[in-house]
Design a protein around this motif. Structure first.
Motif, PDB file in Angstrom:
ATOM      1  N   PHE A  31     -19.432 -12.717 -24.791  1.00 46.06           N
ATOM      2  CA  PHE A  31     -18.221 -11.987 -24.443  1.00 46.06           C
ATOM      3  C   PHE A  31     -17.603 -11.314 -25.675  1.00 46.06           C
ATOM      4  O   PHE A  31     -17.190 -10.155 -25.611  1.00 46.06           O
ATOM      5  N   TYR A  47      -5.601   6.500 -30.807  1.00 48.75           N
ATOM      6  CA  TYR A  47      -4.486   5.711 -30.260  1.00 48.75           C
ATOM      7  C   TYR A  47      -3.244   6.550 -29.988  1.00 48.75           C
ATOM      8  O   TYR A  47      -2.177   6.299 -30.524  1.00 48.75           O
ATOM      9  N   GLY A  50      -0.461   3.591 -25.832  1.00 43.74           N
ATOM     10  CA  GLY A  50      -0.756   2.163 -25.859  1.00 43.74           C
ATOM     11  C   GLY A  50      -1.452   1.665 -24.614  1.00 43.74           C
ATOM     12  O   GLY A  50      -1.924   0.537 -24.572  1.00 43.74           O
TER      13      GLY A  50
ATOM     14  N   CYS B  33      -2.597   0.557 -31.020  1.00 47.58           N
ATOM     15  CA  CYS B  33      -3.949   0.001 -31.140  1.00 47.58           C
ATOM     16  C   CYS B  33      -3.983  -1.423 -30.585  1.00 47.58           C
ATOM     17  O   CYS B  33      -4.866  -1.780 -29.808  1.00 47.58           O
ATOM     18  N   ASP B  35      -1.816  -2.850 -28.506  1.00 50.32           N
ATOM     19  CA  ASP B  35      -1.571  -2.756 -27.074  1.00 50.32           C
ATOM     20  C   ASP B  35      -2.830  -2.432 -26.308  1.00 50.32           C
ATOM     21  O   ASP B  35      -3.207  -3.089 -25.346  1.00 50.32           O
ATOM     22  N   LYS B  36      -3.489  -1.393 -26.772  1.00 53.69           N
ATOM     23  CA  LYS B  36      -4.652  -0.897 -26.062  1.00 53.69           C
ATOM     24  C   LYS B  36      -5.805  -1.889 -26.120  1.00 53.69           C
ATOM     25  O   LYS B  36      -6.483  -2.138 -25.131  1.00 53.69           O
ATOM     26  N   TYR B  37      -5.959  -2.498 -27.282  1.00 52.31           N
ATOM     27  CA  TYR B  37      -7.059  -3.453 -27.440  1.00 52.31           C
ATOM     28  C   TYR B  37      -6.855  -4.653 -26.525  1.00 52.31           C
ATOM     29  O   TYR B  37      -7.797  -5.128 -25.890  1.00 52.31           O
ATOM     30  N   LYS B  39      -5.130  -4.785 -23.715  1.00 51.42           N
ATOM     31  CA  LYS B  39      -5.354  -4.386 -22.329  1.00 51.42           C
ATOM     32  C   LYS B  39      -6.836  -4.218 -22.050  1.00 51.42           C
ATOM     33  O   LYS B  39      -7.337  -4.595 -20.990  1.00 51.42           O
ATOM     34  N   GLY B  40      -7.515  -3.637 -23.037  1.00 51.45           N
ATOM     35  CA  GLY B  40      -8.959  -3.438 -22.877  1.00 51.45           C
ATOM     36  C   GLY B  40      -9.692  -4.750 -22.767  1.00 51.45           C
ATOM     37  O   GLY B  40     -10.552  -4.915 -21.900  1.00 51.45           O
ATOM     38  N   SER B  41      -9.341  -5.717 -23.616  1.00 50.05           N
ATOM     39  CA  SER B  41     -10.124  -6.949 -23.553  1.00 50.05           C
ATOM     40  C   SER B  41      -9.768  -7.749 -22.307  1.00 50.05           C
ATOM     41  O   SER B  41     -10.609  -8.474 -21.785  1.00 50.05           O
ATOM     42  N   ARG B  43      -9.199  -6.335 -19.402  1.00 49.54           N
ATOM     43  CA  ARG B  43     -10.016  -5.704 -18.369  1.00 49.54           C
ATOM     44  C   ARG B  43     -11.483  -6.121 -18.492  1.00 49.54           C
ATOM     45  O   ARG B  43     -12.153  -6.431 -17.517  1.00 49.54           O
ATOM     46  N   LEU B  44     -11.964  -6.126 -19.730  1.00 47.36           N
ATOM     47  CA  LEU B  44     -13.350  -6.539 -19.965  1.00 47.36           C
ATOM     48  C   LEU B  44     -13.555  -7.979 -19.509  1.00 47.36           C
ATOM     49  O   LEU B  44     -14.597  -8.309 -18.946  1.00 47.36           O
ATOM     50  N   GLY B  45     -12.546  -8.828 -19.750  1.00 47.91           N
ATOM     51  CA  GLY B  45     -12.650 -10.225 -19.321  1.00 47.91           C
ATOM     52  C   GLY B  45     -12.806 -10.340 -17.815  1.00 47.91           C
ATOM     53  O   GLY B  45     -13.623 -11.115 -17.323  1.00 47.91           O
TER      54      GLY B  45
END
Lengths: 93, 63
Positions: A31, A47, A50, B33, B35-37, B39-41, B43-45
């Motif tokens: 993962f 970026y 957000g 960065c 925030d986005k990371y 949210k991204g992880s 979603r990936l989870g």
């Protein structure tokens, strides 16, 4: 009643725990790699906002699918090769 | 995960060493960065769990 059927030795609970631990470690390692690869590939580095935008979200979803597919392909291929080697044993390893 | 996030956002947002502290543009970039990371992880989870469950089901049908 398992003794009636020739009783295959049951793994001890310590062995079961060790196997489960290895499994959890493997899955979480996978993962972490997936997060690393997919964020790198799908999220541009400027970026501007957000939130994930539509394109990024879809990209992440597809990335997970493909990551799993690659995982399956590689494991199939490696299993095939391992089997090939085992079949050709004695011919100069 | 934390140190990876620091590294990622630092690498992507901070490239100018003419001042000693982050200027507002860099700081904003770092905030977005993170925030986005996250949210991204998240979603990936979710997708990872779905795929993993599907794979397990394929491996041992009927269980």
């Amino acid at each position: 009643m398992s003794f009636l059927f020739g009783g295959r030795p049951q793994p001890s609970s310590a062995e079961k725990i060790a196997a489960a631990e290895t499994e959890v470690e493997m899955v979480s390692d996978m993962f972490n790699r997936l997060v690393q690869s997919c964020t790198k590939k799908c999220i541009p580095t400027d970026y501007r906002e957000g939130d994930l935008n539509k394109g990024e979200s879809v990209c992440l979803d597809r990335c997970v699918s493909k990551f799993f597919e690659v995982n399956v392909k590689v494991s199939e291929k490696m299993q095939g090769e391992a089997a090939g080697r085992a079949g050709g044993m004695g011919m100069g390893m | 995960m934390y140190s990876k996030l620091v590294q990622r956002c630092f690498d992507d947002c901070v490239n100018d060493f003419t001042t000693k502290s982050l200027h507002s543009k860099e700081e904003g970039c770092v905030m977005r960065c993170v925030d986005k990371y996250l949210k991204g992880s998240e979603r990936l989870g979710q997708r990872f769990q779905e795929q993993n469950a599907a794979m397990m089901q394929g491996q041992m049908p009927g269980r």
